[in-house]
Design a protein around this motif. Structure first.
Motif, PDB file in Angstrom:
ATOM      1  N   ARG A  83      14.959   7.698 -13.467  1.00  0.00           N
ATOM      2  CA  ARG A  83      16.387   7.607 -13.112  1.00  0.00           C
ATOM      3  C   ARG A  83      16.468   7.440 -11.602  1.00  0.00           C
ATOM      4  O   ARG A  83      15.949   8.266 -10.847  1.00  0.00           O
ATOM      5  CB  ARG A  83      17.150   8.854 -13.563  1.00  0.00           C
ATOM      6  N   ILE A  84      17.087   6.359 -11.163  1.00  0.00           N
ATOM      7  CA  ILE A  84      17.153   6.092  -9.726  1.00  0.00           C
ATOM      8  C   ILE A  84      18.585   6.195  -9.213  1.00  0.00           C
ATOM      9  O   ILE A  84      19.548   5.867  -9.919  1.00  0.00           O
ATOM     10  CB  ILE A  84      16.553   4.712  -9.368  1.00  0.00           C
ATOM     11  N   ALA A  85      18.694   6.657  -7.976  1.00  0.00           N
ATOM     12  CA  ALA A  85      19.984   6.800  -7.314  1.00  0.00           C
ATOM     13  C   ALA A  85      20.450   5.456  -6.780  1.00  0.00           C
ATOM     14  O   ALA A  85      19.676   4.718  -6.169  1.00  0.00           O
ATOM     15  CB  ALA A  85      19.862   7.803  -6.170  1.00  0.00           C
ATOM     16  N   CYS A  86      21.721   5.143  -7.014  1.00  0.00           N
ATOM     17  CA  CYS A  86      22.313   3.892  -6.532  1.00  0.00           C
ATOM     18  C   CYS A  86      23.540   4.198  -5.692  1.00  0.00           C
ATOM     19  O   CYS A  86      24.239   5.194  -5.913  1.00  0.00           O
ATOM     20  CB  CYS A  86      22.701   2.990  -7.699  1.00  0.00           C
ATOM     21  N   MET A  87      23.806   3.317  -4.751  1.00  0.00           N
ATOM     22  CA  MET A  87      24.923   3.500  -3.812  1.00  0.00           C
ATOM     23  C   MET A  87      25.622   2.168  -3.587  1.00  0.00           C
ATOM     24  O   MET A  87      24.973   1.170  -3.274  1.00  0.00           O
ATOM     25  CB  MET A  87      24.379   4.044  -2.483  1.00  0.00           C
ATOM     26  N   PHE A  88      26.936   2.146  -3.774  1.00  0.00           N
ATOM     27  CA  PHE A  88      27.723   0.946  -3.493  1.00  0.00           C
ATOM     28  C   PHE A  88      28.675   1.260  -2.339  1.00  0.00           C
ATOM     29  O   PHE A  88      29.490   2.172  -2.431  1.00  0.00           O
ATOM     30  CB  PHE A  88      28.518   0.496  -4.715  1.00  0.00           C
ATOM     31  N   VAL A  89      28.520   0.528  -1.237  1.00  0.00           N
ATOM     32  CA  VAL A  89      29.308   0.766  -0.029  1.00  0.00           C
ATOM     33  C   VAL A  89      30.309  -0.370   0.132  1.00  0.00           C
ATOM     34  O   VAL A  89      29.928  -1.520   0.371  1.00  0.00           O
ATOM     35  CB  VAL A  89      28.396   0.854   1.219  1.00  0.00           C
ATOM     36  N   ARG A  90      31.586  -0.053  -0.010  1.00  0.00           N
ATOM     37  CA  ARG A  90      32.637  -1.057   0.129  1.00  0.00           C
ATOM     38  C   ARG A  90      33.012  -1.167   1.607  1.00  0.00           C
ATOM     39  O   ARG A  90      33.771  -0.358   2.132  1.00  0.00           O
ATOM     40  CB  ARG A  90      33.851  -0.682  -0.716  1.00  0.00           C
ATOM     41  N   CYS A  91      32.449  -2.162   2.253  1.00  0.00           N
ATOM     42  CA  CYS A  91      32.640  -2.315   3.699  1.00  0.00           C
ATOM     43  C   CYS A  91      33.820  -3.206   4.045  1.00  0.00           C
ATOM     44  O   CYS A  91      34.418  -3.053   5.119  1.00  0.00           O
ATOM     45  CB  CYS A  91      31.374  -2.900   4.333  1.00  0.00           C
ATOM     46  N   SER A  92      34.145  -4.151   3.181  1.00  0.00           N
ATOM     47  CA  SER A  92      35.179  -5.120   3.502  1.00  0.00           C
ATOM     48  C   SER A  92      35.866  -5.610   2.238  1.00  0.00           C
ATOM     49  O   SER A  92      35.191  -6.053   1.301  1.00  0.00           O
ATOM     50  CB  SER A  92      34.564  -6.313   4.249  1.00  0.00           C
ATOM     51  N   PRO A  93      37.218  -5.554   2.202  1.00  0.00           N
ATOM     52  CA  PRO A  93      37.939  -6.048   1.018  1.00  0.00           C
ATOM     53  C   PRO A  93      37.854  -7.562   0.863  1.00  0.00           C
ATOM     54  O   PRO A  93      38.092  -8.096  -0.222  1.00  0.00           O
ATOM     55  CB  PRO A  93      39.378  -5.594   1.278  1.00  0.00           C
ATOM     56  N   SER A  94      37.489  -8.265   1.947  1.00  0.00           N
ATOM     57  CA  SER A  94      37.410  -9.729   1.890  1.00  0.00           C
ATOM     58  C   SER A  94      35.975 -10.228   1.794  1.00  0.00           C
ATOM     59  O   SER A  94      35.721 -11.428   1.950  1.00  0.00           O
ATOM     60  CB  SER A  94      38.080 -10.339   3.135  1.00  0.00           C
ATOM     61  N   ALA A  95      35.032  -9.324   1.522  1.00  0.00           N
ATOM     62  CA  ALA A  95      33.615  -9.702   1.495  1.00  0.00           C
ATOM     63  C   ALA A  95      33.339 -10.710   0.382  1.00  0.00           C
ATOM     64  O   ALA A  95      33.708 -10.495  -0.775  1.00  0.00           O
ATOM     65  CB  ALA A  95      32.749  -8.474   1.313  1.00  0.00           C
ATOM     66  N   ARG A  96      32.679 -11.799   0.753  1.00  0.00           N
ATOM     67  CA  ARG A  96      32.262 -12.793  -0.231  1.00  0.00           C
ATOM     68  C   ARG A  96      30.922 -12.410  -0.856  1.00  0.00           C
ATOM     69  O   ARG A  96      30.656 -12.717  -2.022  1.00  0.00           O
ATOM     70  CB  ARG A  96      32.148 -14.163   0.436  1.00  0.00           C
ATOM     71  N   TYR A  97      30.076 -11.746  -0.066  1.00  0.00           N
ATOM     72  CA  TYR A  97      28.732 -11.414  -0.513  1.00  0.00           C
ATOM     73  C   TYR A  97      28.513  -9.905  -0.552  1.00  0.00           C
ATOM     74  O   TYR A  97      29.130  -9.143   0.197  1.00  0.00           O
ATOM     75  CB  TYR A  97      27.685 -12.034   0.419  1.00  0.00           C
ATOM     76  N   THR A  98      27.609  -9.512  -1.425  1.00  0.00           N
ATOM     77  CA  THR A  98      27.121  -8.133  -1.463  1.00  0.00           C
ATOM     78  C   THR A  98      25.624  -8.152  -1.202  1.00  0.00           C
ATOM     79  O   THR A  98      24.888  -8.920  -1.840  1.00  0.00           O
ATOM     80  CB  THR A  98      27.392  -7.475  -2.833  1.00  0.00           C
TER      81      THR A  98
END
Length: 288
Positions: free
Chosen positions: A78-93
């Motif tokens: 089981r691995i830890a994952c993190m999603f960081v929302r840096c920009s509402p207009s981001a085209r790429y992740t």
């Protein structure tokens, strides 16, 4: 023969597993966890709690923009994952595979700073045995870990491959190149990449032995996405020649920034690092 000394050749042929084990031992140095995932009352959702050693540089507002969860790999960890929302207009992740001796807690401030500056959201994960991820670090687990992260990013957030940039740093370039050789994506960024474990341990190695660890040099030619290689000329851990060799094998490599004077752990501090990333993401990848 291949530039190796007699003693090194004896080591290779008399006990061939040793070099791979040595390379793996040098590569995996998980720190004491700098964070915890605290479940809510349902036990289904988690909040991120950082220790002082994570050296968090922002406010609660930015912390609230980070979503964390656990996912299972095909090897049972089981691995830890993190999603960081840096920009509402981001085209790429960015699917970010971090370097050695750090975990998600220590990288969280960097992710916010980088994503905000280049207008990308950031998705990252801790390798097996790092942070709160279960299992032990190994080469096979690295590949399983990034596979699980890729599929979580695709299914949980519905992000299409053309909007994913695979970013690998140091040891993180190993799973990044492996994944990119099997899946097409928006682009690949390789930060201080290594050719293989043997070539780090024995710099005069000219070929890939069957027992070598992390043979990225043999996989990079299968990567069909655009690739940006970043490497410091004074890298004391992974010599600059590794980045150059990876770059020369890339079918779709873009002009790399040669970060003059940079070592292994300070490339990000040089202005040309950020400027080159901005140009790559905002201009080169958007051109038809």
């Amino acid at each position: 023969m291949n530039g190796l000394s007699l003693g090194e050749l004896c080591c290779l042929f008399c006990c061939p597993p040793c070099p791979a084990r040595i390379a793996a031992k040098l590569a995996f140095l998980p720190p004491e966890p700098t964070y915890a995932f605290v479940p809510d009352d349902s036990g289904q959702r988690f909040s991120l709690h950082l220790s002082e050693r994570a050296e968090w540089q922002y406010t609660q507002r930015e912390l609230d923009c980070i979503e964390v969860f656990m996912t299972r790999t095909n090897r049972g960890n089981r691995i830890a994952c993190m999603f960081v929302r840096c920009s509402p207009s981001a085209r790429y992740t960015l699917l970010f595979s971090h370097g050695n001796a750090v975990d998600l807690g220590q990288m969280s401030s960097f992710y916010i700073g980088l994503g905000t500056r280049i207008n990308c959201n950031v998705f990252s994960f801790d390798y097996s045995g790092y942070g709160v991820s279960t299992g032990k670090p190994s080469e096979k687990n690295l590949y399983a870990d990034i596979d699980a992260a890729w599929h979580s990013l695709r299914t949980r957030y519905g992000i299409s491959p053309e909007h994913i940039i695979l970013y690998g740093q140091s040891i993180g370039t190993v799973p990044t190149i492996d994944l990119a050789s099997r899946y097409e994506c928006g682009a690949v960024i390789l930060h201080s990449p290594l050719m293989s474990g043997m070539r780090v341990a024995f710099p005069d190695t000219k070929r890939t032995w069957c027992f070598d660890a992390f043979p990225s040099i043999d996989k990079i030619s299968k990567v069909t996405s655009p690739v940006l290689v970043i490497h410091g000329t004074e890298d004391e851990v992974i010599d600059f020649s590794h980045g150059l060799a990876i770059y020369e094998r890339c079918p779709r490599a873009v002009e790399p920034p040669v970060v003059e004077g940079a070592g292994h752990n300070d490339v990000e501090l040089y202005g040309q690092y950020l400027e080159r990333l901005k140009q790559f993401v905002s201009t080169e990848l958007t051109q038809p």
